[in-house]
Design an enzyme around this catalytic site. Structure first.
Site, mmCIF file in Angstrom:
data_model
loop_
_atom_site.group_PDB
_atom_site.id
_atom_site.type_symbol
_atom_site.label_atom_id
_atom_site.label_comp_id
_atom_site.label_asym_id
_atom_site.label_seq_id
_atom_site.Cartn_x
_atom_site.Cartn_y
_atom_site.Cartn_z
ATOM 1 N N HIS A 163 0.822 -1.208 0.000
ATOM 2 C CA HIS A 163 0.000 0.000 0.000
ATOM 3 C C HIS A 163 0.862 1.267 0.000
ATOM 4 C CE1 HIS A 163 -2.464 3.022 2.368
ATOM 5 N NE2 HIS A 163 -3.145 2.890 1.246
ATOM 6 N N GLU B 206 1.917 1.742 -3.436
ATOM 7 C CA GLU B 206 0.819 2.309 -4.229
ATOM 8 C C GLU B 206 0.830 3.839 -4.113
ATOM 9 O OE1 GLU B 206 -3.271 1.610 -2.756
ATOM 10 O OE2 GLU B 206 -3.442 3.674 -3.455
ATOM 11 N N HIS B 207 0.982 4.332 -2.892
ATOM 12 C CA HIS B 207 1.054 5.790 -2.712
ATOM 13 C C HIS B 207 2.261 6.379 -3.443
ATOM 14 C CE1 HIS B 207 -1.850 7.037 0.623
ATOM 15 N NE2 HIS B 207 -2.148 5.781 0.374
ATOM 16 N N GLU C 270 -3.765 7.764 7.362
ATOM 17 C CA GLU C 270 -4.825 6.936 6.792
ATOM 18 C C GLU C 270 -5.140 5.758 7.726
ATOM 19 O OE1 GLU C 270 -4.013 5.557 2.820
ATOM 20 O OE2 GLU C 270 -5.878 4.417 2.687
#
Lengths: 450, 450
Positions: free
Chosen positions: A65, A68-69, A143
Site C-alpha cells: 500500500h 501504491e502511494h 490513513e
C-alpha cells in the site's frame, strides 16, 4: 479470444449478458485485456499488479500500500502527483487501491486521451522516482489512524483476521501494522517495486470506446520494451487447518457493539466457492435474508447484518457480522446466528426459491456494475487476478449450477464450530468518562478565558 | 433474444429522447431513455425533508421515510422485501434536509414490479405500531453508532453549529430524546401532510421507449389522490449568518484531531454558482489538482484527506466547509495552514495554469457526468428541482470556459469569510493543547457529543 454467452431464466424473462473480452499477451508477458463499449466516448485504463498484502511478511506489512502511494510521486519525466493532475486536466478521474491479492491503478478519461494514459502508465511501471517518501509515509499513517485506529469497525476487522488466521499473510492488515509503517525504509520500497512491478506480473485492462487492435498496438509501443525483473517469489505459507473455536473481545469507548464470526473458506477457484457465495446471500443479503429476518425484523436485536465470502487467491474467510443494538443482548445475537446456521445445515435447508433469489440478485448486480467503463474493467481485473480474465463471464454460470444439495453440503463442511472465530466489540459506556470530561472541560475553559 | 442484441451493439445516441410533464394530480415527471443496458433507474422525491420536523420532534421526517418499506395496505414489510429482492431490485430510502427520496434500480423487464412496489410504499404506507417501535430502535441505534464515530460526530456538530438553532441545523435522523418522543400519530400526520402529489418529483431513466415509460408512470402514480389541502407554502426564515469566530471542541478518545470549519453559503440558483465551483475546484475541491491537497497532504504529509466544499442550498442558504483530520502533534500546524491556503487564494488568486487546468477538467468531464443510469437520472432531477435549462451541465461548462482569474478571486472573497465562522474540533482534549492553535479572539467551548 473467448466469447461465451449465458442466459438466465427469471420469471419468464430471458436475459443474456456478458462482457466481450479480447486478450493478448505481449512478448514480455504483459497481459492486455480489452472490453469494447461504445456507449460513451470514454475509456478506463487500469493496471492490476499481482501483489498485495498476501506477498508481505512481518516487518514490511503495509508495504504494498505504501508503494501504491509512492507510485504517484512521479518519474524522471513527471513530477510528484503530476499523473493525477494530467488525468484531471483531461476531465478524467483516477485512483488506486491495494488489497490482499492485488494492487490496482485506474483512470477514466475521454477515449481520445488513450495514448497519453498509456504513456504515463508505462512510464511509472518502469521509471518511478521515489520522492517525498517520509511525507507520504506520514500520510499513510494518518490513513491508518483514520481507517482503523479511530473506527470501531476498522479495529474489529483487523482483529478478526489476526485471530482467525495464524500463519498465512492474510492475517496482516492491508494497511499494515503501525510499527512496520513507522520503520519501513525507502530501500525496502524500492526493492519491493523492483521485485513485483514488471510486465510479467501485471495485467493491463482497457474498457470503453476503443478498438482492440488499436489498444494492442499502443500497448506494444509503450509497454513492449519494458524488461522484466526476476520472477517474483511464490507465497509459500499455507494456513493450517483450524482445530477448535477461537474467540476474542475488544473494548472501545462509545456505544457501537459488534458481533461477528469468520469461517475459513476456500479460494475463489475452488468448486465449493459458488455454493458458499449463494449460502451467504441466503443468510445475509437483503431484508428477505434469514438472518436479517430474525435479528432485525423479528427480534430487533440488531440494526444490520452483513456477510461475504472473500474472493481470494488462497483460502481466506467467510464473514458474518452483526451491528448489535446498544443495550440489547449480544449473547442472544450469537445464539440466533448459530441457530440459523444449524437450521440451514439440517432442519430447515435452503429452498429452491431462496436459491433462485440469490442467483437473480447476482445477475442483476452483474448488469448494474456494467454501467460505467470503470466498473467493467474492475470486474475483469478482479477475475483476471483470481483466475483468468475470461472467468468474469463464467461467474454467473458457476452460480447457476449450484443445487440445494450443494448448499447443505457446504454448510455442513465449512460452518462448523472448530472452523470458526467468534469476535465481539463491546462498548465502554460514555458515562464512565463523564467525570473525567467534566474536569477537562473546566481546566480548558479556565486557560482560555484568562 | 432481444437483450442479446442490445448487449452486443451497445447502441450509442447522446440525444436520446426525454419527456417532461406534470400529471393531473400534480406529480412532476421527467422520463428519459438511455440505451445500452436493460436497467430502469427511478428517483422519487417528496418535499418532506427534515426542515419540516416540528421542534422537539427532530427526526420525524427521517423516521417516516424509514417506515415506507415497513408495510402498506397491500403488503407486509416482508412481502415488500421479497418482491423486490426476487427480481434483484434495489430500493434505497434517504431523508435529506429538504426532501426525502426513494431510489429504485431494477432490470428493465421488471419495471412494472418495481414501480408497483414503490408506488404502494409512497401512497399506501400504514405504519404498523410494532414496526414503528422496531424502526425507532434502529434509528436510535444508528444515532448511537454515529456518536461513537468521530467523523459522524464532526458532521453532526458542524451542521448544528453552522445553522445554530435553525431547522436546517439538526441532524436528519434527530437526537436520542426527540426520536424517543415521536409517536405513531406524529408519523401518520406528517405523512398525510407532506406526502402529496403536488410535492412529488419523479425521474425515470431506462432503456425503454419514453412513451412506454410515461405510460407506466401514469399507471402507477397518475391515480394517486390525497385528502385535505396539505401544508401549502411553508415559510421557513433564513438562518442567521455567523458573527465572529466560534470554536466548539468535542472530546472523544481518538488519536487524531478532526476539524471542520465554515459558514453559511449560497443557493444552488445563485448566479455565481459556476464561479464558486471553479474557485472551489482550484482551492480544495479538485483532489490532487487542488491547493489544499498539495499543501497539506503532499508537501507536509499532515493528512490523508483535506478539502473544501460548498453544499448549495435548495431554497435556503447552503454552507461552505473545509475539513481534514490529522494527528494531535500536527493539528496546530495543519489547521492554520488551511487558513493560509484560503487567504492566499483570496489575495493572489489562481495561476494561469491552475485556471486553464480547471477549465479543461470541466470540459473533459462532460461525458462522465451522465455515464451511468443513476448519474443521468440525478442530473435530470437537478434540472427539474431547480428549474435549470435543459442540458444545464453543458451550459455550465460553456460559462466556466469564459471565467477569468478575477472571477475566481471575487468568488473566494465573496463566499469565504475567515473572520466570521464556526470551527468544530473532535479531539482527545487530554492530549490536544488548544492553546497552540492561537486563535486570539475565538469564543471557545468544550463539550461531549454524548
Amino acid at each position: 479470444m473467448m466469447f461465451t454467452l449465458w442466459m438466465v431464466a427469471m420469471t419468464g424473462v430471458t436475459m443474456t449478458y456478458n462482457l466481450p473480452i479480447v486478450t493478448k499477451t505481449l512478448e514480455n508477458g504483459l497481459q492486455v485485456v480489452v472490453v469494447e463499449d461504445h456507449a460513451n466516448p470514454l475509456v478506463s485504463v487500469q493496471i492490476w499488479y499481482r501483489v498485495g498484502s498476501r506477498n508481505e511478511h512481518e516487518g514490511i506489512t503495509g508495504i504494498s500500500h505504501i508503494l501504491e502511494h509512492m507510485m504517484f510521486k512521479g518519474t524522471e519525466k513527471y513530477g510528484p502527483e503530476e499523473y493525477s493532475k494530467i488525468i484531471q486536466r483531461m476531465g478524467g478521474t483516477d485512483n488506486a487501491f491495494t488489497a490482499e491479492d492485488m494492487t490496482a491503478y485506474f483512470s477514466e478519461v475521454p477515449s481520445s486521451q488513450l495514448e497519453k494514459v498509456f504513456e504515463l502508465e508505462a512510464d511509472r511501471m518502469a521509471n518511478v522516482v521515489f520522492r517525498e517518501f517520509e511525507e507520504e509515509k506520514n500520510v499513510v499513517i494518518e490513513e491508518r489512524r483514520w481507517r482503523t485506529e479511530n473506527s470501531p469497525w476498522g479495529m474489529f476487522f483487523e482483529e478478526m483476521a489476526a485471530v482467525a488466521i495464524q500463519a498465512h499473510p492474510y492475517r496482516n492488515p492491508v494497511i499494515g501494522w503501525r510499527s512496520d509503517l513507522e520503520k519501513i525504509t525507502l530501500e525496502d520500497v524500492r526493492h519491493y517495486y523492483e521485485t513485483y512491478y514488471s510486465p510479467q506480473n501485471a495485467i493491463l485492462i482497457v474498457a470503453g470506446d476503443v478498438q482492440p487492435e488499436q489498444v494492442f498496438a499502443l500497448a506494444e509501443k509503450y509497454f513492449g520494451s519494458i524488461p522484466n525483473h526476476d520472477q517474483p517469489p511464490e507465497v509459500r505459507t499455507q494456513e493450517p487447518k483450524q482445530m477448535g473455536e477461537r474467540r476474542f473481545t475488544l473494548r472501545k469507548e462509545g456505544f457501537t457493539t459488534i458481533w461477528g464470526v469468520a469461517y475459513h473458506s476456500p479460494r475463489y477457484t475452488d468448486p465449493d466457492f459458488p455454493a458458499l457465495q449463494i449460502l451467504n446471500a441466503i443468510l445475509t443479503a437483503g431484508k428477505s435474508s434469514r438472518l436479517y429476518r430474525r435479528l432485525v425484523s423479528e427480534t430487533g436485536l440488531a440494526s444490520g447484518v452483513s456477510g461475504w465470502v472473500e474472493r481470494s487467491i488462497d483460502p481466506y474467510l467467510w464473514y458474518i457480522v452483526v451491528s448489535v443494538q446498544p443495550g440489547k443482548s449480544i449473547d442472544s445475537v450469537e445464539q440466533i446466528v448459530l441457530e440459523e446456521i444449524e437450521k440451514i445445515q439440517s432442519s430447515n435447508p435452503p429452498t429452491e426459491e431462496e436459491l433462485q433469489r440469490a442467483i437473480n440478485n447476482a445477475v442483476a448486480a452483474f448488469v448494474y456494475q456494467q454501467q460505467s467503463v470503470i466498473g467493467k474493467a474492475m470486474m475483469v481485473g478482479t477475475f483476471a487476478i483470481l483466475d483468468r480474465p475470461e472467468a468474469v463471464n463464467e461467474f454467473i454460470p458457476r452460480l447457476q449450477q449450484v443445487t440445494v444439495e450443494d448448499l447443505v453440503r457446504v454448510a455442513q463442511k465449512y460452518l462448523t464450530e472448530e472452523n470458526r472465530t467468534v469476535g465481539r466489540l463491546l462498548p465502554i459506556p460514555p458515562k464512565d468518562m463523564a467525570a473525567f470530561i467534566q474536569q477537562m472541560q473546566e481546566a480548558q475553559q479556565k486557560e482560555f478565558r484568562r | 433474444m432481444m437483450w442479446l442484441f442490445a448487449a452486443l451493439l451497445a447502441i450509442s445516441n447522446p440525444q436520446e429522447a426525454r419527456m417532461k410533464t406534470t400529471l393531473e394530480n400534480g406529480v412532476q415527471v421527467y422520463v428519459a431513455q438511455k440505451k445500452g443496458l436493460p436497467i430502469t433507474q427511478v428517483y422519487l422525491v417528496v418535499m418532506a425533508g427534515s426542515i419540516y420536523d416540528p421542534s422537539g420532534k427532530e427526526g420525524l421526517a427521517n423516521l417516516t421515510t424509514a417506515l415506507l418499506d415497513e408495510g402498506t395496505k397491500h403488503r407486509t414489510e416482508e412481502e415488500i422485501a421479497l418482491e423486490i429482492e426476487k427480481i434483484g431490485g434495489r430500493i434505497y430510502l434517504n431523508t435529506g434536509a429538504y426532501y426525502t427520496s426513494m431510489s429504485l434500480t431494477v432490470l428493465s423487464p421488471y419495471t412494472d414490479i418495481g414501480l408497483d412496489v414503490i408506488a404502494d410504499m409512497l401512497q399506501n404506507s400504514i405504519f404498523p405500531e410494532e414496526r414503528v417501535e422496531k424502526e425507532r430502535d434502529r434509528v436510535l441505534s444508528g444515532i448511537k453508532d454515529q456518536l461513537s464515530d468521530p467523523n459522524s460526530v464532526l458532521d453532526r456538530e458542524f451542521i448544528k453549529a453552522v445553522y445554530a438553532g435553525h431547522p436546517l441545523g439538526h441532524p436528519e435522523n434527530g437526537y436520542l430524546n426527540t426520536v424517543e418522543s415521536i409517536t405513531r400519530e406524529d408519523i401518520v400526520q406528517f405523512y398525510q401532510t407532506y406526502y402529496r402529489p403536488e410535492r412529488t418529483y419523479l425521474v425515470f431513466v431506462s432503456d425503454l421507449e419514453p412513451e412506454e415509460a410515461l405510460k407506466k408512470v401514469k399507471k402507477y402514480f397518475g391515480t394517486w389522490t390525497v385528502e385535505g389541502s396539505g401544508p401549502g407554502d411553508v415559510k421557513i426564515p433564513d438562518p442567521q449568518p455567523i458573527q465572529g469566530f466560534h470554536v466548539k471542541v468535542f472530546h472523544m478518545p481518538v488519536n487524531q484531531v478532526f476539524v471542520a470549519f465554515g459558514h453559511l453559503g449560497p443557493l444552488r440558483k445563485n448566479p455565481d454558482y459556476n464561479k464558486i465551483r471553479l474557485m472551489n475546484y482550484i482551492l480544495g475541491g479538485g483532489g490532487f489538482a487542488s491547493r489544499m491537497m498539495q499543501k497539506v497532504r503532499v508537501e507536509k504529509g499532515f493528512a490523508y484527506g483535506v478539502s473544501t466544499g460548498f453544499r448549495p442550498g435548495v431554497f435556503l442558504p447552503g454552507y461552505f466547509r473545509s475539513t481534514t483530520e490529522t494527528k494531535v502533534e500536527s493539528a496546530h500546524e495543519a489547521i492554520p495552514l488551511m487558513f493560509e491556503v484560503i487567504r492566499e487564494m483570496q489575495e493572489e488568486g489562481p495561476t494561469d495554469q491552475e485556471l486553464s487546468d480547471a477549465k479543461s477538467y470541466y470540459e473533459g468531464s462532460i461525458p462522465r457526468m451522465t455515464e451511468t443510469y443513476s448519474q443521468y437520472a440525478r442530473a435530470l432531477l437537478e434540472e427539474m428541482l431547480y428549474g435549470l435549462p435543459q442540458n444545464f451541465w453543458l451550459k455550465d461548462v460553456e460559462e466556466i470556459k469564459t471565467l477569468t482569474r478575477e472571477d475566481v478571486i471575487e468568488a473566494s472573497r465573496k463566499y469565504i469569510d475567515l473572520n466570521n465562522l464556526v470551527m468544530v474540533l473532535v479531539a482527545d482534549t487530554s492530549k490536544f493543547d488548544l492553546k497552540k492553535l492561537k486563535f486570539p479572539h475565538a469564543d471557545i467551548s468544550i463539550e461531549i457529543p454524548y
